[in-house]
Design a protein around this motif. Structure first.
Motif, mmCIF file in Angstrom:
data_model
loop_
_atom_site.group_PDB
_atom_site.id
_atom_site.type_symbol
_atom_site.label_atom_id
_atom_site.label_comp_id
_atom_site.label_asym_id
_atom_site.label_seq_id
_atom_site.Cartn_x
_atom_site.Cartn_y
_atom_site.Cartn_z
ATOM 1 N N HIS A 1 0.853 -1.166 0.000
ATOM 2 C CA HIS A 1 0.000 0.000 0.000
ATOM 3 C C HIS A 1 0.885 1.210 0.000
ATOM 4 N N ALA A 2 0.386 2.257 -0.608
ATOM 5 C CA ALA A 2 1.193 3.467 -0.646
ATOM 6 C C ALA A 2 1.521 3.874 0.781
ATOM 7 N N GLU B 1 4.476 1.476 -6.087
ATOM 8 C CA GLU B 1 3.128 1.770 -5.583
ATOM 9 C C GLU B 1 2.952 3.274 -5.370
ATOM 10 N N ARG B 2 3.977 3.919 -4.814
ATOM 11 C CA ARG B 2 3.874 5.366 -4.585
ATOM 12 C C ARG B 2 3.805 6.128 -5.904
ATOM 13 N N GLY C 1 0.497 5.853 -7.244
ATOM 14 C CA GLY C 1 -0.376 6.814 -6.570
ATOM 15 C C GLY C 1 -0.209 8.211 -7.131
ATOM 16 N N CYS D 1 -1.917 8.409 -10.490
ATOM 17 C CA CYS D 1 -3.378 8.467 -10.358
ATOM 18 C C CYS D 1 -3.803 9.826 -9.819
ATOM 19 N N LEU E 1 -3.385 10.790 1.989
ATOM 20 C CA LEU E 1 -3.683 9.909 0.856
ATOM 21 C C LEU E 1 -5.184 9.685 0.688
ATOM 22 N N LEU F 1 -6.534 8.114 -2.981
ATOM 23 C CA LEU F 1 -5.481 7.104 -3.190
ATOM 24 C C LEU F 1 -5.626 5.987 -2.168
ATOM 25 N N ARG G 1 -9.830 13.832 -7.930
ATOM 26 C CA ARG G 1 -8.391 13.947 -8.177
ATOM 27 C C ARG G 1 -8.050 15.204 -8.948
#
Lengths: 331, 214, 259
Positions: A329-330, B195-196, B199, B202, C56, C61, C92
């Motif tokens: 996960h981020a 993954e970052r 993010g 996105c 986030l 996210l 977003r």
């Protein structure tokens, strides 16, 4: 393993390039359906990682020569076969375009040997073994065996391509094949060890990073059994093909290779340079020696084809996963 | 990590560097195909190609030393493959094949070496894109090229840290294990970074479709 | 500030937001706050308090929007829209996110392409995209490096290019994660001046309390996934007991009475 230009005929290069393009296109298509927005960051980052990982040298017993990770099975185990194939294609392309490693026309050949035979085939073996080897140790063990086989399969594929390049018509290539198989069974051990060590770190610290196909097919035991059988056959074929010569009365095979390896310390990473040794090739004097080597190459070819067939079978069986599990996960 | 350590001469400004990239790509491809299709009996053709390549190298300002070092690493490999056929035939026959392979392989290698040292990767990518490389692949390749440097720097830092903490020389097996653990840790960090970055993509409206200014 | 009007239309509303990591560990518990247009809100707390996790959530996210987890999504509202899968694109567009490490955000080969990435995804025309790229690079003072390769930039330049890339999407809310970490004092001051100019509402997560004192009219203290305090930075930062309880320290400028 990076085949340069000028070795294989343009026809072979062309057809392999077509096959590789098809395989990469198919992988890309599969990825777009499952992890559309993640395809670029995941495969691109893994490509960068494998690229960097290949630069880490693993010392061999003889000092000047060192081995390194190839990464086909590693990438497939983490990201799945489609991304794994793509990653290897990317790495090979960048290596060609940045420092002329591997040929330009032969790029398709290299992608096919390492990305399709190596990563897809390797993943097929891994996935099959995983059904019987449970737990984290199972993951590592399956990946080690798959890595070893993927190296052998890729080198056998090269032998086939070499034979088809016209050299096989006029000249006897069995010794070449035997040497390729022998030497790559050693390289494969290195690849298996590295992959195993790397994966044991991942399995211990972040098991969620390991690719979990969420296919509907897992629910049906019939398919998994047939897959297991396929993989078993592949394994048996490969083991028989590559280990039989050593188990036979020609137990000096290993010794000879070890002898040659120490000679090779000056030269390079490529196996066939070994032939430079003054070791006498007793061709014609001992027909059964020839036969044993011939059986090696035949088994090699058969093994490759079987791995390919398994890959295709698996490819058909694998339904596109609904979505990736929350792998990471981020932060 | 310096950006051009892999293709150190690619950002020169000679006539070779200023030639259209697509032209260079096609030229080198033509040289390779020519070297492969011309039978070995017509070896003067190969000789001319080699001379032309040497000339092109010197015009591009690629030092002879660099060329020799690269050839030193390349030749054993091609030599090994070349000699395989005669070796497979008791060193009695097949020398013609060996010579052909050697000649063709070295020529092609020099062609590609010239190409990558006169064309930086990003420009080569644009050229390949214009010659039909699918957009997704081009996008992933340029992403990968971007992060090779980031991953490398991270690897460098981890190695430094490891060196700072290791005091004894260890055995062969331990060295392998410790190198592989380095790759394993790097893999975990890289996947987290992926993954970052995903993010971040996105967050700026990325939906899987690649849009460029082209 | 015209609080009577804007209080009814907060640009960002977080109501009872809770979140657990996939491992099951609690990350956020019952977080509620509103942000009015043009507000600059600081977010402070010790490492692992959940600051990044909270940020986030603000542009969808988390919680794993692509995994289709909806249970918590409606706890966040941007410009009146709940942050659910259906509104993700719009959310977003409205919330810009600046990551801590510029290497996580700067993924294109050239500066121009990177800044253009967001506007292109918004579906703007090429002319408009180029106009925004120029405008935003000028705003962060980097017009001259537009065609430069992203690998050649210094850390501070990369950070500013990232900001330009976020601003080019013209967001209503800007979420910034440690915007000044690793910057030298001059680059930090320059970056703060930039933030001060922008009219968009900002949520700034930082350990740099002086920065929050300088820029923010309000601060949220987050610890162990819970909102511990919410108020004017001068008041909260002067409360030594509260600060030390949550792993913070009274800023020197307050302690020595320079404010």
């Amino acid at each position: 393993m990076h085949i340069p230009d000028g070795i294989l005929s343009p026809e072979v290069c062309g057809s392999m390039a077509l096959a590789a393009a098809g395989a990469v296109g198919y992988s890309l298509h599969q990825l777009k359906q499952t992890v559309s927005t993640k395809t670029i960051p995941l495969t691109g980052m893994m490509g960068a990682l494998v690229f960097a990982g290949q630069m880490i040298n693993f010392p061999l017993v003889v000092a000047p020569v060192s081995g390194h990770l190839l990464g086909g099975v590693l990438a497939s185990v983490i990201l799945g076969p489609w991304a794994g194939c793509l990653v290897i294609a990317l790495v090979l392309t960048v290596q060609w375009a940045l420092f002329a490693d591997g040929g330009m026309l032969a790029l398709g050949v290299n992608i096919f040997n390492m990305g399709v035979v190596g990563a897809w085939g390797g993943y097929a073996v891994y996935a099959g073994l995983r059904r019987h080897l449970q737990g984290p140790q199972g993951t590592v063990a399956a990946a080690v065996i798959a890595s070893w086989l993927s190296v052998l399969a890729a080198s056998s594929m090269f032998c086939v391509e070499f034979a088809f390049s016209g050299y096989g018509r006029t000249y006897d290539l069995t010794n070449l094949f035997a040497l390729m198989a022998t030497f790559h069974s050693l390289i494969g051990i290195g690849e298996g060890l590295i992959t195993g060590f790397v994966l044991s770190v991942v399995v211990k610290l972040r098991p969620d990073l390991i690719y979990q196909p969420q296919d509907a097919a897992t629910a049906s035991p019939a398919i998994s059994t047939s897959r297991a059988i396929t993989v078993g056959v592949v394994l048996a074929l490969a083991v028989a093909g590559f280990l039989a010569p050593f188990a036979s009365e020609y137990s000096d095979g290993l010794e000879a290779v070890a002898e040659r390896m120490s000679f090779d310390s000056l030269a390079a990473t490529d196996p066939t340079v070994l032939v430079l040794d003054d070791y006498e090739v007793p061709i014609g004097e001992n027909p059964s020696w020839l036969w044993s080597k011939l059986s090696v190459s035949i088994a090699g070819v058969g093994g490759t084809l079987a791995v390919l067939a398994a890959a295709l079978l698996l490819g058909r069986g694998l339904k596109p996963p609904a979505s990736r599990t929350g792998a990471g996960h981020a932060a | 990590m310096p950006r051009d350590f892999l293709d150190p001469f690619s950002r020169g400004s000679t006539i070779c560097h200023r030639l259209p990239d697509r032209l260079k790509l096609i030229m080198v491809l033509a040289v390779i195909v020519a070297a492969m299709l011309v039978p070995a009996a017509y070896w003067p053709v190969h000789g001319c190609l080699a001379a032309a390549l040497f000339l092109a190298m010197s015009i591009a300002g690629i030092p002879l030393r660099y060329l020799l070092v690269r050839l030193l690493f390349f030749l054993p490999m091609i030599l090994g493959l070349a000699i395989a056929v005669p070796a497979s035939n008791g060193f009695a026959r097949g020398w013609d094949v060996a010579l052909t392979v050697l000649m063709r392989g070295t020529l092609s290698f020099m062609g590609v070496l010239w190409l990558v040292n006169t064309t930086p990767f990003d420009r080569l990518l644009v050229a390949m894109r214009r010659l039909g490389l699918p957009q997704t692949l081009a996008a992933i390749l340029s992403f990968m090229y971007r992060y090779i440097f980031v991953v490398f720097d991270e690897l460098q830092r981890m190695r430094e840290a490891r060196r700072a903490r290791s005091f004894t020389r260890r055995g062969f097996f331990a060295a392998w294990q410790s190198n592989a653990q380095l790759i394993g840790m790097l893999l975990i960090r890289s996947m987290d970074r992926a993954e970052r970055v995903h993010g971040a993509m996105c967050a700026r409206g990325f939906d899987g479709e690649i849009r460029t200014l082209e | 500030m015209s609080s009577t009007v804007s209080a009814q239309n907060p640009v960002l509303r977080v109501a009872k937001l809770s979140y657990r990591y996939p491992s099951g560990q609690l990350a956020l518990k019952d977080i509620s706050f509103d942000v009015q247009p043009g507000d600059r809100v600081g977010l402070v707390g010790p490492n692992g308090a959940g600051k990044t996790t909270l940020l986030l959530h603000l542009n969808g996210l988390l919680p794993g929007a692509d995994a289709g987890v909806e249970e918590n999504a409606s706890a966040v509202e941007v410009c009146g829209l709940p942050a659910t899968q259906a509104h993700l694109r719009e959310i977003r567009k409205q919330v810009g996110f600046l990551f801590q490490d510029p290497d996580d955000q700067l993924f294109c080969p050239t500066v121009r392409e990177d800044v253009a990435f967001g506007p292109l995804n918004l579906g703007l025309s090429k002319e408009e995209v180029l106009r925004r790229v120029e405008e935003q690079l000028a705003a962060v003072g980097l017009s001259e490096i537009e065609s430069r390769n992203t690998l050649q930039l210094s850390y501070g330049e990369r950070k500013r290019v990232c900001l330009a890339g976020v601003l080019a999407c013209d967001p209503q809310v800007l979420a910034l994660d440690e915007p000044t970490s690793n910057l030298d004092p001059r680059a930090r001051r320059g970056f703060m001046n930039l933030l001060e100019q922008f009219p968009a509402a900002q949520i700034i997560a930082s350990h740099d309390l002086e920065l929050i004192l300088d820029l923010c009219s309000r601060v949220l203290v987050l610890d162990q996934g819970r909102l511990q305090a919410d108020g004017a930075p001068e008041v909260i930062f002067a409360n030594q007991r509260l600060m030390e309880l949550h792993g913070l320290e009274v800023p020197l400028s307050i302690r020595y009475g320079q404010r």
